[in-house]
Design an enzyme around this catalytic site. Structure first.
Site, PDB file in Angstrom:
ATOM      1  CG  PHE A  30      53.849  11.567 -99.325  1.00  0.00           C
ATOM      2  CD1 PHE A  30      53.713  11.142-100.641  1.00  0.00           C
ATOM      3  CD2 PHE A  30      55.008  12.243 -98.962  1.00  0.00           C
ATOM      4  CE1 PHE A  30      54.709  11.390-101.582  1.00  0.00           C
ATOM      5  CE2 PHE A  30      56.017  12.481 -99.894  1.00  0.00           C
ATOM      6  CZ  PHE A  30      55.854  12.063-101.211  1.00  0.00           C
ATOM      7  CB  ILE A  31      56.016   8.944 -94.064  1.00  0.00           C
ATOM      8  CG1 ILE A  31      54.709   9.121 -93.302  1.00  0.00           C
ATOM      9  CG2 ILE A  31      57.211   9.021 -93.105  1.00  0.00           C
ATOM     10  CD1 ILE A  31      54.552   8.219 -92.105  1.00  0.00           C
ATOM     11  CB  VAL A  32      60.247  12.196 -96.374  1.00  0.00           C
ATOM     12  CG1 VAL A  32      61.767  12.270 -96.429  1.00  0.00           C
ATOM     13  CG2 VAL A  32      59.658  12.260 -97.779  1.00  0.00           C
ATOM     14  CD  GLU A  69      42.064   9.549 -96.622  1.00  0.00           C
ATOM     15  OE1 GLU A  69      42.598   8.672 -97.336  1.00  0.00           O
ATOM     16  OE2 GLU A  69      41.421   9.300 -95.605  1.00  0.00           O
TER      17      GLU A  69
END
Ligand SMILES: CC(=O)SCCNC(=O)CCNC(=O)[C@H](O)C(C)(C)COP(=O)(O)OP(=O)(O)OC[C@H]1O[C@@H](n2cnc3c(N)ncnc32)[C@H](O)[C@@H]1OP(=O)(O)O
Length: 409
Positions: A231-233, A266
């Site tokens: 998950f990346i912003v 995860e």
């Protein structure tokens, strides 16, 4: 360096190795163009998956590596600059190293070619995925979340352009096997300018099929556990609550999908854990439960199991959320439950989770270990809860939302 200047050798460099050694985290500069043509620049958090554990590159002076992406197409561009290079064939070539992690489309050095390629792709640009849920507005901007179609060439290409960010921003991150159809990739875009939307971030999730029993299998009822993996912003959009909205929208989407029975994460890091805890708490208390009505008897009843399953939350996460709600009640004097009861309740879970280790200790040490673990958890819960207003919102919305979620309390 002029053609006549002798190229320095390793022996010369050994006298002043610091001049010829660069931190790969500092040397690598990532640029993302803005919709108005300017570029925002930041450094990676990690480069060890690419340049090795020491995160150093040896043999170059004044090394700068430019890795640039277009905000909309994410078309990559690479350039490597240095003032001098040692004369040694065994030196690592940062250009080759990085190219091996980037898609074939990456343009090296030729900026005009890069600009042309971007313009060409933007001529009839279409986000290579399907919009999930609705486009939503935050402040003055509109956002949408799109599920990439990896069978489509543009979808696959976008995934290949984005994936290097996993290595550069997530500790122990690695590339996913895009040929495994059980992977989902979701990309969040700012779509205020529909023609050239801007990428905000992305998330990969794996679909674990769960055998739900003979009857469900026979009637083709699928059960899936969604595991958020990466998950990346993008750095320039971090801290604006966009990650929270991205997570909430994904959760909303999975709540509506009857095949999804649980959402898990995860190896979350601390910042993702915080985001997840705060979003889960807010969602739960806004939509489903009235904070003041939660008590220990209720938590120990069928209600909790049913609520957890309805909310598609994993056991540990759900327990943590209930514990935080109990602490929140204490902090806001919303309960008859005493601090001691809450402490014992939380310690009971900690004991059960660590039973094997704790049972091997003498009683005073065991009690001491439990108290230390409890104290640190309580402190962390308070940190997560700080700034959250759960009961005001829940009182405002309980009546409306209780129509949506009918619970057997
Ligand atoms: C499973 C994994 O992939 S773990 C790895 C996670 N990814 C990374 O570490 C990569 C680098 N970092 C990032 O990409 C980002 O910083 C992320 C994904 C961790 C966070 O995204 P951001 O957009 O910066 O977070 P966002 O601004 O939404 O959250 C900021 C804060 O608001 C809270 N918040 C956000 N949305 C909400 C919401 N709807 N309701 C309540 N609280 C919220 C968050 O908990 C956080 O609290 P803080 O202000 O005390 O820091």
């Amino acid at each position: 360096m002029s053609d006549n200047t002798p190229t320095p050798s390793i022996t010369a460099a050994s006298l002043q190795p610091e001049l010829w050694t660069s931190s790969s985290n500092d040397a690598l500069q990532i640029y993302i163009t803005d919709s108005d043509g300017t570029a925002l620049n930041f450094h990676p958090n990690f480069t060890y998956p690419i340049f090795g554990d020491s995160e150093q590159i040896f043999g170059y002076r004044d090394l700068v590596i430019f890795l640039c992406f277009d905000h909309c197409t994410f078309y990559p561009f690479l350039n490597v600059k240095y003032s001098d290079r040692l004369n040694d064939d065994t030196l690592e070539d940062p250009r080759a190293k990085l190219l091996s992690y980037l898609p074939e489309s990456t343009v090296f050095k030729d900026e005009a070619k890069w600009a042309d390629s971007i313009s060409k792709e933007k001529e009839d640009f279409k986000i290579p995925g399907e919009l999930i849920g609705d486009v939503f507005t935050l402040g003055e901007d509109k956002y949408g979340i799109y599920k990439l179609d990896l069978k489509n060439a543009q979808g696959l290409e976008l995934h290949k352009r984005l994936q290097i960010l996993v290595l550069l921003f997530i500790e122990a991150g690695s590339y996913i096997d895009h040929q495994d159809e059980l992977w989902d990739i979701y990309v969040m875009y700012k779509v205020t300018d529909e023609k050239t939307p801007s990428i905000i971030g992305f998330c990969t999730a794996y679909n674990y099929w769960k055998y739900g029993g003979f009857d469900k299998f026979d009637s083709n009822q699928q059960e899936v556990r969604k595991k958020i993996s990466q998950f990346i912003v993008l750095p320039m959009f971090q801290g604006l609550k966009l990650g929270g909205h991205f997570y909430n929208k994904l959760f909303e989407y999975w709540m509506q999908d009857p095949s999804v029975i649980e959402v898990v994460v995860e190896d979350p890091n601390e910042s993702f854990d915080d985001l997840r805890d705060r979003c889960d708490l807010t969602r739960l208390c806004q939509n489903t439960i009235k904070v003041a009505s939660v008590d220990l008897a209720l938590i120990n009843s069928e209600w909790a199991t049913k609520l957890r399953q309805e909310q598609k939350l994993e056991k540990r996460q759900f327990s943590r959320l209930l514990e935080m709600i109990l602490l929140y009640q204490l902090e806001h004097s919303l309960t008859n439950v005493t601090r001691k009861q809450v402490r014992l309740f939380i310690k009971k879970r900690l004991y059960e989770k660590n039973k094997e280790i704790l049972d091997g200790l003498d009683e005073p040490t065991r009690l001491d270990k439990l108290q230390t673990a409890y104290a640190s958890l309580e402190q962390d819960y308070k940190r997560i809860l700080s700034g959250l207003s759960l009961h005001k919102r829940s009182l405002d919305t309980t009546e409306a939302s209780s129509k949506k979620f009918k619970l057997n309390v």
